[in-house]
Design a protein around this motif. Structure first.
Motif, PDB file in Angstrom:
ATOM      1  N   LEU A  97      -2.087   4.580   1.594  1.00 23.21           N
ATOM      2  CA  LEU A  97      -2.173   5.031   0.051  1.00 23.21           C
ATOM      3  C   LEU A  97      -2.311   6.360   0.007  1.00 23.21           C
ATOM      4  CD1 LEU A  97      -2.260   3.258  -2.511  1.00 23.21           C
ATOM      5  CD2 LEU A  97      -4.610   3.399  -2.391  1.00 23.21           C
ATOM      6  N   MET A  98      -3.097   7.074   0.829  1.00 24.85           N
ATOM      7  CA  MET A  98      -3.441   8.414   0.834  1.00 24.85           C
ATOM      8  C   MET A  98      -2.131   9.125   0.979  1.00 24.85           C
ATOM      9  SD  MET A  98      -5.852  10.627   3.101  1.00 24.85           S
ATOM     10  CE  MET A  98      -4.968  10.563   4.478  1.00 24.85           C
TER      11      MET A  98
ATOM     12  N   ILE B  94      -5.651  -0.811  -7.043  1.00 27.88           N
ATOM     13  CA  ILE B  94      -6.498  -1.302  -6.078  1.00 27.88           C
ATOM     14  C   ILE B  94      -6.878  -2.668  -6.221  1.00 27.88           C
ATOM     15  CG2 ILE B  94      -8.804  -1.063  -5.180  1.00 27.88           C
ATOM     16  CD1 ILE B  94      -6.943   1.011  -4.407  1.00 27.88           C
TER      17      ILE B  94
ATOM     18  N   PHE C  17     -10.610   7.435   2.032  1.00 27.49           N
ATOM     19  CA  PHE C  17      -9.197   7.553   1.742  1.00 27.49           C
ATOM     20  C   PHE C  17      -8.830   6.976   0.395  1.00 27.49           C
ATOM     21  CE2 PHE C  17      -9.277   6.868   6.726  1.00 27.49           C
ATOM     22  CZ  PHE C  17      -8.816   8.385   6.731  1.00 27.49           C
ATOM     23  N   PHE C  18      -9.400   6.167  -0.227  1.00 27.57           N
ATOM     24  CA  PHE C  18      -9.167   5.680  -1.647  1.00 27.57           C
ATOM     25  C   PHE C  18      -9.428   6.649  -2.588  1.00 27.57           C
ATOM     26  CE2 PHE C  18      -9.458   0.636  -0.954  1.00 27.57           C
ATOM     27  CZ  PHE C  18      -8.117   0.741  -0.899  1.00 27.57           C
TER      28      PHE C  18
ATOM     29  N   ALA D 164      -5.374   1.999   3.121  1.00 29.61           N
ATOM     30  CA  ALA D 164      -6.211   3.131   2.444  1.00 29.61           C
ATOM     31  C   ALA D 164      -5.631   4.404   3.186  1.00 29.61           C
ATOM     32  CB  ALA D 164      -7.664   3.243   2.516  1.00 29.61           C
TER      33      ALA D 164
ATOM     34  N   PHE E  26       0.715  -1.219   0.003  1.00 28.03           N
ATOM     35  CA  PHE E  26      -0.082  -0.033   0.233  1.00 28.03           C
ATOM     36  C   PHE E  26       0.857   1.333   0.120  1.00 28.03           C
ATOM     37  CE2 PHE E  26      -3.893  -2.561   1.388  1.00 28.03           C
ATOM     38  CZ  PHE E  26      -4.720  -2.054   0.683  1.00 28.03           C
TER      39      PHE E  26
ATOM     40  N   PHE F  18      -7.387  -3.102   4.688  1.00 25.35           N
ATOM     41  CA  PHE F  18      -7.675  -2.083   3.928  1.00 25.35           C
ATOM     42  C   PHE F  18      -8.078  -0.786   4.193  1.00 25.35           C
ATOM     43  CE2 PHE F  18      -7.252  -5.477   0.901  1.00 25.35           C
ATOM     44  CZ  PHE F  18      -7.119  -4.831  -0.309  1.00 25.35           C
ATOM     45  N   LEU F  19      -8.431  -0.917   5.592  1.00 24.61           N
ATOM     46  CA  LEU F  19      -8.596   0.671   6.269  1.00 24.61           C
ATOM     47  C   LEU F  19      -7.120   1.269   6.505  1.00 24.61           C
ATOM     48  CD1 LEU F  19     -10.072   2.769   7.378  1.00 24.61           C
ATOM     49  CD2 LEU F  19     -10.452   1.549   9.379  1.00 24.61           C
TER      50      LEU F  19
ATOM     51  N   THR G 116     -12.446   3.290   4.532  1.00 19.83           N
ATOM     52  CA  THR G 116     -11.615   3.046   3.321  1.00 19.83           C
ATOM     53  C   THR G 116     -12.095   3.575   2.027  1.00 19.83           C
ATOM     54  OG1 THR G 116     -11.628   0.854   4.584  1.00 19.83           O
ATOM     55  CG2 THR G 116     -11.290   0.855   2.152  1.00 19.83           C
TER      56      THR G 116
END
Length: 269
Positions: free
Chosen positions: A171-172, A97, A256-257, A168, A66, A164-165, A253
């Motif tokens: 990733l942000m 993703i 942030f995505f 994310a 990520f 994934f939370l 999630t």
């Protein structure tokens, strides 16, 4: 989609992806050997109690993925090559993703297969599939209320929401960065610092500002415990119900995505 094919092609031709996969696969095997060498009499029940440490490295490698999957494109200027082939920024982001979802499913699958095969072959399958129970003489394997297979399924969903939370958020943050190393380091720093700050805020400010309970790190902290449990003690600690936890995890999630995708699509090449 061409962008998806390119994303998978890049990953499958990298040595680190193979190394990550091998580490995840052989962790349960090495755990089995360790338990056999240290305490053969209780090896099976100890092995099952810790689930062979089958998911020990999945979170770490997913967080690395990520944190690096966007930043590395700008660090090595590969984003220019991908974009020049007619791929839009949004399609490139979506392909990443999709690749992250695949990585999680793939790594969880090989970890589970390794764990179950090691258990089945290492202990002759006598108590295969049973769960650990606690009695007067200590831990033992029994049919119980839920089998080990139920745990593996629940853990898959719980871990998916949790990873994934946190991922994310990483990733942000990485969408603003160009350095791969800094992006990965930032992912782990945010994860550790976020939990600490969230705990402090909940302890000192919750009585005055109830909305603090919805912060993503409080949600992520209790996601592993409340996704399949509505036990009152967890609700009292998180101040969120089981439905709240699941809903907030998914919503955060997506938020942030969305931020990461927006930043990625508008960055200068």
């Amino acid at each position: 989609m061409q962008a998806v094919r390119q994303e998978f092609f890049k990953s499958f031709h990298r040595l680190n992806y193979l190394v990550y996969s091998l580490i995840i696969f052989f962790t349960p095997v090495l755990a089995l050997i360790a338990y056999y060498l240290t305490d053969p009499k209780h090896a099976e029940v100890d092995y099952v109690f810790h689930h062979g440490y089958f998911d020990a490295f999945i979170f770490i490698f997913m967080l690395v993925s990520f944190g690096s999957i966007l930043a590395e494109e700008f660090q090595f200027d590969t984003i220019k090559v991908i974009a020049s082939r007619g791929n839009s920024r949004i399609s490139i982001f979506i392909s990443k993703i999709i690749k992250l979802v695949f990585d999680y499913v793939f790594w969880y699958l090989i970890a589970t297969v390794s764990y179950l095969l090691s258990w089945l072959l290492g202990f002759a399958g006598k108590d295969f599939g049973k769960t650990v129970s606690l009695g007067n003489k200590g831990m033992y394997l029994s049919d119980g209320n839920a089998s080990e297979f139920t745990f593996l399924w629940h853990n898959f969903i719980t871990y998916l929401l949790y990873i994934f939370l946190i991922g994310a958020i990483a990733l942000m943050i990485s969408s603003f960065l160009k350095s791969n190393a800094i992006a990965i380091a930032s992912a782990f720093i945010i994860w550790l610092a976020g939990n600490i700050v969230s705990a402090l805020l909940m302890n000192f400010l919750y009585k005055h500002i109830h909305l603090i309970k919805w912060n993503p790190f409080n949600v992520s902290q209790y996601t592993p415990y409340q996704t399949f449990s509505n036990a009152k003690e967890w609700t009292l600690m998180s101040h969120l119900s089981q439905t709240d936890i699941i809903s907030a995890s998914i919503i955060w999630t997506i938020i942030f995505f969305a931020i990461a995708g927006t930043v990625f699509s508008r960055r200068n090449l």
